[in-house]
Design a protein around this motif. Structure first.
Motif, PDB file in Angstrom:
ATOM      1  N   ALA A  47      -8.141  -9.436 -55.223  1.00 11.14           N
ATOM      2  CA  ALA A  47      -7.576 -10.732 -54.864  1.00 11.14           C
ATOM      3  C   ALA A  47      -7.662 -11.707 -56.022  1.00 11.14           C
ATOM      4  N   VAL A  48      -6.596 -12.476 -56.183  1.00 17.82           N
ATOM      5  CA  VAL A  48      -6.552 -13.532 -57.195  1.00 17.82           C
ATOM      6  C   VAL A  48      -7.006 -14.833 -56.546  1.00 17.82           C
ATOM      7  N   ASP A  49      -8.132 -15.352 -56.948  1.00 20.07           N
ATOM      8  CA  ASP A  49      -8.741 -16.590 -56.484  1.00 20.07           C
ATOM      9  C   ASP A  49      -9.418 -16.431 -55.127  1.00 20.07           C
ATOM     10  N   LEU A  50      -8.678 -15.978 -54.101  1.00 26.29           N
ATOM     11  CA  LEU A  50      -9.229 -15.795 -52.771  1.00 26.29           C
ATOM     12  C   LEU A  50      -8.273 -14.868 -52.025  1.00 26.29           C
ATOM     13  N   PRO A  51      -8.759 -13.943 -51.206  1.00 27.27           N
ATOM     14  CA  PRO A  51      -7.832 -13.090 -50.457  1.00 27.27           C
ATOM     15  C   PRO A  51      -6.831 -13.932 -49.665  1.00 27.27           C
ATOM     16  N   ALA A  60      -6.297 -16.683 -66.647  1.00 28.29           N
ATOM     17  CA  ALA A  60      -6.604 -16.244 -65.287  1.00 28.29           C
ATOM     18  C   ALA A  60      -5.964 -14.895 -64.986  1.00 28.29           C
ATOM     19  N   GLY A  61      -4.688 -14.789 -65.267  1.00 30.64           N
ATOM     20  CA  GLY A  61      -3.988 -13.543 -64.980  1.00 30.64           C
ATOM     21  C   GLY A  61      -4.531 -12.372 -65.781  1.00 30.64           C
ATOM     22  N   THR A  62      -4.875 -12.628 -67.024  1.00 34.42           N
ATOM     23  CA  THR A  62      -5.437 -11.565 -67.869  1.00 34.42           C
ATOM     24  C   THR A  62      -6.792 -11.118 -67.350  1.00 34.42           C
ATOM     25  N   ALA A  63      -7.587 -12.058 -66.852  1.00 36.58           N
ATOM     26  CA  ALA A  63      -8.887 -11.708 -66.268  1.00 36.58           C
ATOM     27  C   ALA A  63      -8.706 -10.795 -65.061  1.00 36.58           C
ATOM     28  N   VAL A  64      -7.694 -11.067 -64.258  1.00 41.47           N
ATOM     29  CA  VAL A  64      -7.437 -10.233 -63.080  1.00 41.47           C
ATOM     30  C   VAL A  64      -7.026  -8.824 -63.514  1.00 41.47           C
ATOM     31  N   SER A  65      -6.152  -8.731 -64.505  1.00 41.48           N
ATOM     32  CA  SER A  65      -5.724  -7.401 -64.970  1.00 41.48           C
ATOM     33  C   SER A  65      -6.906  -6.625 -65.548  1.00 41.48           C
ATOM     34  N   ALA A  66      -7.774  -7.306 -66.261  1.00 41.99           N
ATOM     35  CA  ALA A  66      -8.944  -6.637 -66.838  1.00 41.99           C
ATOM     36  C   ALA A  66      -9.866  -6.122 -65.741  1.00 41.99           C
ATOM     37  N   ALA A  67     -10.065  -6.931 -64.677  1.00 43.22           N
ATOM     38  CA  ALA A  67     -10.909  -6.494 -63.569  1.00 43.22           C
ATOM     39  C   ALA A  67     -10.302  -5.278 -62.879  1.00 43.22           C
ATOM     40  N   ALA A  68      -8.984  -5.290 -62.687  1.00 43.96           N
ATOM     41  CA  ALA A  68      -8.324  -4.169 -62.016  1.00 43.96           C
ATOM     42  C   ALA A  68      -8.467  -2.881 -62.819  1.00 43.96           C
ATOM     43  N   GLY A 106      -0.315 -13.819 -60.799  1.00 44.05           N
ATOM     44  CA  GLY A 106       0.047 -12.438 -60.516  1.00 44.05           C
ATOM     45  C   GLY A 106       1.047 -11.875 -61.506  1.00 44.05           C
ATOM     46  N   TYR A 107       2.047 -12.672 -61.878  1.00 45.21           N
ATOM     47  CA  TYR A 107       3.037 -12.207 -62.858  1.00 45.21           C
ATOM     48  C   TYR A 107       2.383 -11.954 -64.215  1.00 45.21           C
ATOM     49  N   VAL A 108       1.442 -12.831 -64.591  1.00 48.71           N
ATOM     50  CA  VAL A 108       0.709 -12.607 -65.845  1.00 48.71           C
ATOM     51  C   VAL A 108      -0.094 -11.314 -65.755  1.00 48.71           C
ATOM     52  N   ALA A 109      -0.762 -11.095 -64.639  1.00 47.89           N
ATOM     53  CA  ALA A 109      -1.561  -9.881 -64.469  1.00 47.89           C
ATOM     54  C   ALA A 109      -0.675  -8.643 -64.509  1.00 47.89           C
ATOM     55  N   ALA A 110       0.482  -8.692 -63.861  1.00 45.44           N
ATOM     56  CA  ALA A 110       1.394  -7.549 -63.847  1.00 45.44           C
ATOM     57  C   ALA A 110       1.872  -7.214 -65.255  1.00 45.44           C
ATOM     58  N   ALA A 111       2.231  -8.241 -66.026  1.00 47.31           N
ATOM     59  CA  ALA A 111       2.696  -8.006 -67.395  1.00 47.31           C
ATOM     60  C   ALA A 111       1.592  -7.401 -68.249  1.00 47.31           C
ATOM     61  N   ALA A 112       0.363  -7.920 -68.086  1.00 48.33           N
ATOM     62  CA  ALA A 112      -0.757  -7.387 -68.878  1.00 48.33           C
ATOM     63  C   ALA A 112      -1.059  -5.941 -68.508  1.00 48.33           C
ATOM     64  N   LEU A 113      -0.980  -5.613 -67.231  1.00 49.80           N
ATOM     65  CA  LEU A 113      -1.208  -4.237 -66.802  1.00 49.80           C
ATOM     66  C   LEU A 113      -0.143  -3.304 -67.361  1.00 49.80           C
ATOM     67  N   ALA A 153     -10.324  -7.772 -49.197  1.00 48.58           N
ATOM     68  CA  ALA A 153     -10.352  -7.384 -50.607  1.00 48.58           C
ATOM     69  C   ALA A 153     -11.599  -6.577 -50.935  1.00 48.58           C
ATOM     70  N   ALA A 154     -11.462  -5.714 -51.920  1.00 47.71           N
ATOM     71  CA  ALA A 154     -12.618  -5.019 -52.476  1.00 47.71           C
ATOM     72  C   ALA A 154     -13.271  -5.858 -53.569  1.00 47.71           C
ATOM     73  N   HIS A 155     -12.462  -6.698 -54.214  1.00 49.31           N
ATOM     74  CA  HIS A 155     -12.949  -7.513 -55.331  1.00 49.31           C
ATOM     75  C   HIS A 155     -12.098  -8.774 -55.401  1.00 49.31           C
ATOM     76  N   THR A 156     -12.731  -9.892 -55.666  1.00 49.32           N
ATOM     77  CA  THR A 156     -12.027 -11.158 -55.806  1.00 49.32           C
ATOM     78  C   THR A 156     -12.387 -11.785 -57.144  1.00 49.32           C
ATOM     79  N   VAL A 157     -11.370 -12.201 -57.876  1.00 53.29           N
ATOM     80  CA  VAL A 157     -11.585 -12.915 -59.133  1.00 53.29           C
ATOM     81  C   VAL A 157     -11.185 -14.366 -58.910  1.00 53.29           C
ATOM     82  N   THR A 158     -12.157 -15.270 -58.989  1.00 50.19           N
ATOM     83  CA  THR A 158     -11.866 -16.688 -58.888  1.00 50.19           C
ATOM     84  C   THR A 158     -12.208 -17.348 -60.211  1.00 50.19           C
TER      85      THR A 158
END
Length: 490
Positions: A154-158, A36-44, A67-74, A175-180
């Motif tokens: 947004a992660v899952d929902l704003p 999930a977190g990696t998907a968010v980082s990829a979208a960003a 969010g922590y996973v997304a931050a680390a991946a970014l 949000a401009a984009h939401t990844v659920t």
């Protein structure tokens, strides 16, 4: 996303059960969080490759873990990343704590974030499970971010949107984009939440689809897959009566236009015959405007009773421009054994006699579709409308069960619900459908579908979708007449 999941959505409670089922099956829950977190980082990164800084706002639960996973991946991708946390990160538990430990970025306090030009915010404060007011500290940051105009992923929902109802819990990000993940939630589809999600991306994090389907209720996004099997091909040798005879009731001479719109829409939508049932005072006015639509004098219950002896009369629309009062009630109660679309004045006429209507529908067993907007819904279902704990979906379901009819609860997030609990939310309608006569056109389309033999739920759902497509085709300057001309074939 698999075809099986393409048009279903799940409540937050159902999604929690799906997560538990996945864990009990042996799927590592932390691997799902990483996905999930990696998907968010990829979208960003895909959407904002020129961002000067990615700012990840992490909450106290599993959404924060994403969010922590997304931050680390970014950060690993070489981006500039800053993390701010709500609460005390040291108190995180389970997978969220594990994600925090694996993120090398030290979080600052949430209220220390001040938006800067070039920022992109990753909103991982609260997910779809939020069912309480957003705390003051988070509201302050949400307000600053929204005011700054920096984009939000947004992660899952704003954060701030109730995932079950779509309501705003004090404040929410825009949000401009939401990844659920795996399937949308009601908060993605119902207003006002839907307007704050931006584009919505549903990402498959690796939970088998059968787990989602197994926990999902009978909730659907209104797409052709929901009703296409009921369309059928018209028999090329069919005569006009096999395509159904739709009758639309007209009011007095000063209010004939709404009924004519419904009749014209019904003819365009495929009914084999359409008749406008008119009182004598409006006959001349209607005759001067009609061509393919036929005209029938119906000036009271005696006329209607005699007309109903013709069993080829399969479907009726009553309400648009008809007038509120006893005549409407008398006519409706005579039609509850047929297919009937009850709209506008037809609904309001039962404001203080709703039990009589509901009992008659149950006794006669006809296929009745009611099409209330918010005001009409409150008049005929006052107790349900006043229950602030219910979502719009739940209100429509309760109304359908109480009235023994299909409910089309209109609005920018129209909900179609059946007495069985089956429900669909429409998402293809443009905002300019809110124009005079638009509801009259919709009533006529539903009537045409019923006349051609579609079951009431499918007839209503297909009509709402077709109405939305007509609005898109007609464009921003659409009038009701243009909707009829722009109606796509099924």
């Amino acid at each position: 996303m698999s075809q099986t999941l393409s048009n279903i959505f799940v409540t937050p409670a159902e999604m929690t059960s799906v997560d538990k089922d996945a864990a009990h099956s042996g799927i590592d829950s932390f691997s799902l969080m990483r996905s999930a977190g990696t998907a968010v980082s990829a979208a960003a990164l895909r959407l904002y490759p020129g961002a000067l800084r990615f700012v990840t706002l992490c909450g106290p639960g599993n959404n924060g873990g994403d969010g922590y996973v997304a931050a680390a991946a970014l950060a690993e991708s070489g981006a500039c990343v800053t993390v701010f946390a709500l609460g005390e990160p040291a108190k995180l538990k389970g997978d969220a704590a594990r994600a925090r430990e694996r993120c090398a970025l030290a979080p600052g306090p949430l209220d220390g974030y001040e938006p800067q030009p070039g920022d992109v915010v990753i909103d991982a404060l609260f997910g779809a499970g939020l069912a309480r007011e957003v705390p003051k500290q988070a509201r302050n940051v949400i307000g600053r971010v929204n005011a700054s105009g920096v984009p939000v992923v947004a992660v899952d929902l704003p954060s701030g949107i109730d995932g079950r109802t779509g309501e705003i819990r004090g404040a929410s990000f825009v949000a401009a984009h939401t990844v659920t993940f795996m399937a949308p939630k009601p908060g993605h589809l119902l207003m006002p939440g839907r307007a704050r999600c931006g584009t919505i991306e549903v990402f498959d994090i690796g939970i088998p689809g059968r787990f989602v389907v197994g926990r999902a209720g009978d909730l659907h996004i209104n797409t052709p897959t929901l009703w296409e099997e009921h369309l059928g091909a018209l028999d090329p040798e069919a005569h006009k009566y096999k395509r159904g005879h739709l009758a639309v009731f007209c009011g007095g001479s000063a209010s004939t236009g709404a009924a004519r719109l419904s009749a014209a829409a019904g003819l365009r939508a495929g009914a084999g015959l359409v008749t406008l049932a008119s009182p004598v005072e409006a006959l001349a006015t209607n005759a001067s405007h009609l061509t393919a639509v036929m005209l029938k004098e119906i000036d009271g219950t005696a006329d209607l009773s005699a007309w109903l002896k013709d069993k080829r009369l399969s479907t009726f629309v009553l309400g648009p421009g008809f007038g509120v009062g006893k005549t409407a009630r008398d006519f409706v109660l005579m039609l509850c054994d047929r297919a009937l679309v009850l709209d506008a004045d037809g609904i309001t006429s039962f404001k203080e006699a709703e039990e009589q209507l509901f009992d008659r529908i149950a006794e006669e067993g006809g296929e009745v579709v009611m099409t209330p907007h918010d005001g009409e819904f409150g008049r005929i279902f006052p107790g349900i409308a006043a229950d602030t704990a219910l979502s719009k979906i739940e209100k429509a379901q309760a109304a359908a069960k109480l009235s023994h009819s299909v409910i089309v609860y209109k609005g920018p997030d129209t909900v179609i619900a059946a007495p069985s609990g089956r429900a669909a939310v429409n998402v293809n309608a443009p905002p300019w459908l809110a124009t005079a006569g638009s509801g009259d056109v919709l009533a006529g389309i539903i009537g045409a579908h019923l006349a051609q033999g579609m079951p009431s739920f499918e007839a209503a759902a297909a009509a709402v979708w077709r109405h939305g497509e007509a609005g898109v085709a007609a464009g921003r300057t659409a009038t009701a007449e243009m909707l009829i001309e722009s109606m796509p074939p099924l």
